[in-house]
Design an enzyme around this catalytic site. Structure first.
Site, PDB file in Angstrom:
ATOM      1  CE  LYS A 263       2.177  -7.627  -8.471  1.00  0.00           C
ATOM      2  NZ  LYS A 263       0.947  -7.875  -7.786  1.00  0.00           N
TER       3      LYS A 263
ATOM      4  CE  LYS B  70      -4.660  -5.773 -12.390  1.00  0.00           C
ATOM      5  NZ  LYS B  70      -4.900  -5.803 -10.932  1.00  0.00           N
TER       6      LYS B  70
END
Lengths: 293, 293
Positions: free
Chosen positions: B176, B245
């Site tokens: 991911k 992030k």
């Protein structure tokens, strides 16, 4: 294509040019071919019925439109404006169309010198590399006068699928360089992601499958993930040194425009490292060999 | 989905979680919902017939599988392992599935702490953002034990279209993060190319058209070129601070693996500059406002 039955001179029969010229013949245009290595022009004559010219000037003398498809600006200047160049043979009102990829400022400089000799000029670089050159499905982005573009359109449509007039002289090159630079960066980050995934022991086929379905998808993912994973960069569809040249032209043009391309600068270092490692003639996916540079 | 009729606890009903939980209800699963802001759980109860839980522990006590969908590792630790967390309520043999995006090392750390309490764990982050969460067409990449994956598969299939077991614990997150980092770099170079094109006066619609047909094409070109050209980043499909992030987690994981991600480091600086300029809650396409940083 009824309107343009003018014979076409085609200068430069490399990987791309030979296929583009063949498509002009297939579409019924008379082609006068010149190539530095004459054997390639003779091949085109034998296989597709082109006429072989001895010099660019000779080719231009027998045609109304002159297409050049060579490597970089010095080559374009040589075949169009050098001794024995096309400008020497061209009649007033000739149209020169350069389909090479060169700097936008080089294109506008050549346009000016030709205008002084009453020769019109279009910059019309292409995207699509060898398979699309062969199929006649290139994308052709043309900068220049709208009437000149219309004059060349039947020729473009014999070689390309998406044929666009994108703006004034130089803008075909500007858009081409931006496209290639985005492709170069997308390929370099893909190579780094595959490198990091391999180092972390991740299943690379799954990584590619996820990216193809998601926000990481790209044209270069579809084309280059497999060669990067297999570390197999032959035969080249587009040479690494040509990509490096395009990125450098784009960086220079962006600097001139006052718009820095920080990511492309970072990618340029990777392509340069791969070139210095001897991979300049390999496909540009070989940037992966410098992923950790 | 006949095999799994176990009730499901769903912790975290933000933009993504609320839509994913609604799709579980539509597929016939019993859902026990908890959210920090209770009103969202009550909405899900009113609209889709979920049961509202007072705490994560309460939700876990009434379910066999616990799904968490929150922002980052501290939130996951809080709702699973903190006071009143799901682990306090879970029976032996429970399965926890974290679908948030967190660092791979955080995922394996949480997995270890849960294993000590006889709770199985899968990391199963998603790609696709809000529209695909709504349609139940997310891509779900799952790391963990194959038998645990099969147990969760009917739930995944209610929320996603491409559902993949990609490897051991942590590898869902690793893939991911690599996908998002590639998307982040592809978006940042697109933003810089549009910025440079604008500065050079080129027709930006033509630039996009050429890239879509060619090697510059990408998923983020299709999604983000229009908002970047219009400079309109609201409403966010995926917040810039969340992308930042993810890139930072990916950079840390790649450093751990000894594989530098130079292009992502360059992109991280642009996203950080945009965040510092107050654009953290805008869509991540707002990185374009820092294109010249």
């Amino acid at each position: 294509m009824a309107e343009t039955t003018e014979p076409v001179a085609f200068l430069g029969l490399g990987i791309m040019g030979s296929r583009m010229a063949a498509n002009l013949r297939r579409a019924g245009f008379e082609v006068v071919a010149w190539n530095r290595t004459r054997a390639r022009a003779e091949e085109l004559a034998a296989e597709h019925g082109a006429i072989v010219a001895d010099t660019p000037a000779d080719a231009a003398a027998r045609a109304a439109v002159v297409i050049s498809m060579v490597v970089d600006a010095p080559d374009v200047e040589q075949v169009l404006l050098g001794p024995g160049g096309a400008a020497e043979g061209a009649a007033d009102g000739a149209l020169f169309v350069d389909m090479s990829t060169i700097a936008p400022t080089a294109a506008t400089g050549i346009a000016e010198r030709l205008a002084a000799r009453r020769i019109a000029f279009l910059d019309a670089p292409v995207t699509g590399s060898k398979p699309k050159a062969e199929d006649g499905t290139l994308t052709i982005m043309c900068g220049g006068d709208a009437a000149d573009f219309e004059r060349a359109r039947p020729l473009f449509e014999a070689m390309g699928r998406l044929v666009l007039h994108v703006g004034p002289q130089g803008h075909g090159q500007a858009i081409k360089l931006l496209n290639n630079t985005v492709a170069a960066v997308n390929t370099a980050v893909l190579a780094q992601a595959i490198h990091a995934g391999r180092a972390a022991g991740v299943d690379l086929d799954r990584l590619v499958e996820v990216m193809q379905a998601g926000s990481g998808g790209s044209a270069v993912l579809d084309l280059k993930a497999a060669p990067i994973i297999a570390r197999d960069y032959e035969p080249p569809l587009f040479k690494l040194d040509h990509m490096l040249k395009d990125v450098r032209h784009c960086l220079a043009a962006a600097r001139d425009a006052g718009a820095p391309l920080g990511l492309a600068e970072a990618a340029e270092r990777l392509y340069a490292a791969a070139s210095e490692a001897g991979l300049g003639d390999a496909d540009f996916a070989a940037v992966a060999e410098a992923a950790s540079a």
